[in-house]
Scaffold this motif. Sequence first.
Motif, mmCIF file in Angstrom:
data_model
loop_
_atom_site.group_PDB
_atom_site.id
_atom_site.type_symbol
_atom_site.label_atom_id
_atom_site.label_comp_id
_atom_site.label_asym_id
_atom_site.label_seq_id
_atom_site.Cartn_x
_atom_site.Cartn_y
_atom_site.Cartn_z
ATOM 1 N N HIS A 23 0.785 -1.231 0.000
ATOM 2 C CA HIS A 23 0.000 0.000 0.000
ATOM 3 C C HIS A 23 0.820 1.287 0.000
ATOM 4 O O HIS A 23 0.251 2.368 -0.180
ATOM 5 C CB HIS A 23 -0.931 0.026 1.224
ATOM 6 C CG HIS A 23 -1.794 -1.192 1.345
ATOM 7 N ND1 HIS A 23 -2.672 -1.589 0.355
ATOM 8 C CD2 HIS A 23 -1.915 -2.114 2.347
ATOM 9 C CE1 HIS A 23 -3.290 -2.688 0.738
ATOM 10 N NE2 HIS A 23 -2.839 -3.032 1.938
ATOM 11 N N GLY A 24 2.117 1.216 0.257
ATOM 12 C CA GLY A 24 2.933 2.412 0.301
ATOM 13 C C GLY A 24 2.958 3.061 1.672
ATOM 14 O O GLY A 24 2.199 2.695 2.578
ATOM 15 N N PHE A 25 3.825 4.046 1.818
ATOM 16 C CA PHE A 25 4.043 4.713 3.104
ATOM 17 C C PHE A 25 2.808 5.470 3.573
ATOM 18 O O PHE A 25 2.481 5.466 4.769
ATOM 19 C CB PHE A 25 5.232 5.670 2.950
ATOM 20 C CG PHE A 25 5.624 6.386 4.215
ATOM 21 C CD1 PHE A 25 6.511 5.801 5.104
ATOM 22 C CD2 PHE A 25 5.131 7.646 4.503
ATOM 23 C CE1 PHE A 25 6.893 6.460 6.256
ATOM 24 C CE2 PHE A 25 5.500 8.316 5.647
ATOM 25 C CZ PHE A 25 6.388 7.715 6.535
ATOM 26 N N ALA A 26 2.120 6.132 2.652
ATOM 27 C CA ALA A 26 1.003 7.001 3.026
ATOM 28 C C ALA A 26 -0.119 6.229 3.723
ATOM 29 O O ALA A 26 -0.832 6.789 4.557
ATOM 30 C CB ALA A 26 0.460 7.728 1.800
ATOM 31 N N ARG A 27 -0.265 4.963 3.414
ATOM 32 C CA ARG A 27 -1.349 4.163 3.989
ATOM 33 C C ARG A 27 -0.865 3.219 5.090
ATOM 34 O O ARG A 27 -1.629 2.381 5.572
ATOM 35 C CB ARG A 27 -2.039 3.365 2.878
ATOM 36 C CG ARG A 27 -2.770 4.246 1.877
ATOM 37 C CD ARG A 27 -3.397 3.443 0.757
ATOM 38 N NE ARG A 27 -4.366 2.475 1.241
ATOM 39 C CZ ARG A 27 -4.971 1.561 0.471
ATOM 40 N NH1 ARG A 27 -4.661 1.504 -0.822
ATOM 41 N NH2 ARG A 27 -5.834 0.713 0.985
ATOM 42 N N ASP A 65 -0.248 2.174 8.676
ATOM 43 C CA ASP A 65 -0.934 2.566 9.904
ATOM 44 C C ASP A 65 -0.497 1.620 11.024
ATOM 45 O O ASP A 65 -0.530 0.396 10.869
ATOM 46 C CB ASP A 65 -2.452 2.468 9.693
ATOM 47 C CG ASP A 65 -3.228 2.809 10.940
ATOM 48 O OD1 ASP A 65 -3.314 4.005 11.282
ATOM 49 O OD2 ASP A 65 -3.745 1.868 11.582
ATOM 50 N N THR A 72 5.680 6.212 16.025
ATOM 51 C CA THR A 72 5.149 6.780 14.788
ATOM 52 C C THR A 72 5.441 5.841 13.628
ATOM 53 O O THR A 72 6.270 4.926 13.738
ATOM 54 C CB THR A 72 5.793 8.146 14.480
ATOM 55 O OG1 THR A 72 7.201 7.944 14.239
ATOM 56 C CG2 THR A 72 5.601 9.126 15.637
ATOM 57 N N ALA A 91 8.449 2.354 -2.221
ATOM 58 C CA ALA A 91 7.624 3.063 -1.241
ATOM 59 C C ALA A 91 8.481 3.900 -0.300
ATOM 60 O O ALA A 91 8.154 5.058 0.004
ATOM 61 C CB ALA A 91 6.784 2.061 -0.449
ATOM 62 N N ALA A 127 8.663 7.967 0.049
ATOM 63 C CA ALA A 127 8.382 8.612 1.335
ATOM 64 C C ALA A 127 9.525 9.509 1.769
ATOM 65 O O ALA A 127 9.306 10.562 2.388
ATOM 66 C CB ALA A 127 8.114 7.549 2.396
ATOM 67 N N THR A 154 9.537 13.321 1.169
ATOM 68 C CA THR A 154 8.661 14.236 1.910
ATOM 69 C C THR A 154 8.764 14.089 3.426
ATOM 70 O O THR A 154 8.289 14.962 4.146
ATOM 71 C CB THR A 154 7.187 14.009 1.510
ATOM 72 O OG1 THR A 154 6.826 12.641 1.759
ATOM 73 C CG2 THR A 154 6.969 14.315 0.030
ATOM 74 N N ASP A 155 9.353 13.007 3.915
ATOM 75 C CA ASP A 155 9.437 12.774 5.351
ATOM 76 C C ASP A 155 10.905 12.763 5.762
ATOM 77 O O ASP A 155 11.667 11.877 5.356
ATOM 78 C CB ASP A 155 8.766 11.439 5.716
ATOM 79 C CG ASP A 155 8.745 11.198 7.221
ATOM 80 O OD1 ASP A 155 7.803 11.679 7.884
ATOM 81 O OD2 ASP A 155 9.685 10.552 7.719
ATOM 82 N N THR A 165 12.283 9.567 7.595
ATOM 83 C CA THR A 165 12.445 8.443 6.676
ATOM 84 C C THR A 165 13.661 8.656 5.784
ATOM 85 O O THR A 165 14.415 7.711 5.514
ATOM 86 C CB THR A 165 11.180 8.263 5.825
ATOM 87 O OG1 THR A 165 10.065 8.033 6.688
ATOM 88 C CG2 THR A 165 11.315 7.081 4.875
#
Length: 211
Positions: A44-48, A50, A71, A122, A126, A129-130, A133
């Motif tokens: 699903h990638g980093f954004a999803r 959880d 986190t 992924a 990420a 933008t992070d 990471t």
Amino acid sequence: MSPEVNDAANDDAGGDPGTVRPGGRTARVRAAVLRTAGDALAEHGFARLDLADVARRADVGKSTVYRRWGTVAGLVADLLTDMAEQSLPRTETGSLLGDLRANAELVRSTLADPRQGALFKAVIAAATTDARTAESLHRFYEIRVAEWAPCVEHAVLRGELPKGTDPYEVIRAVSAPLYYRLLTSDAPLDEAAGARAAEAAAAAAKAGVYA
């Protein structure tokens, strides 16, 4: 919560997020969570990604996951640390080209694997933008490049390469075209691609490009 999770949570109380004590239940919980996190990243990638979902899929208490990693970035950081530690050690064949071919094949086979290739895509995405990471990804590559750098240093001592050759740049030059193909093309990462990457890096190093 199961006794295993309770014990692991108690072992980790008061520790920094992402830190663990080796061995026993704690190690098994960490392994299960990191394996599940890697699967989720690939799917699903980093954004999803959880933490609660990872805990559920790994059959680990949610409070344990939040306490230990804190986190998503903390979880990915630990995953990359584990990947760097578990990756195969360098191969030394006695020749520069042989060593670089072994390095290229390790990188190529990793990126060509459907799960691992998707996972690296992924994490690389990420990292743009992070910040945490990105820092973790940089540390991962620092560890892996440092593992293989002695192959170049030994080639210098054997007289295969000019004195002053930068071993880190040579090792990076092996991986660079393979990552470029992974991220920019749907062309297969076959053994020929790995061989070309190794041969190009070896030829450039012998010509003094990295001295």
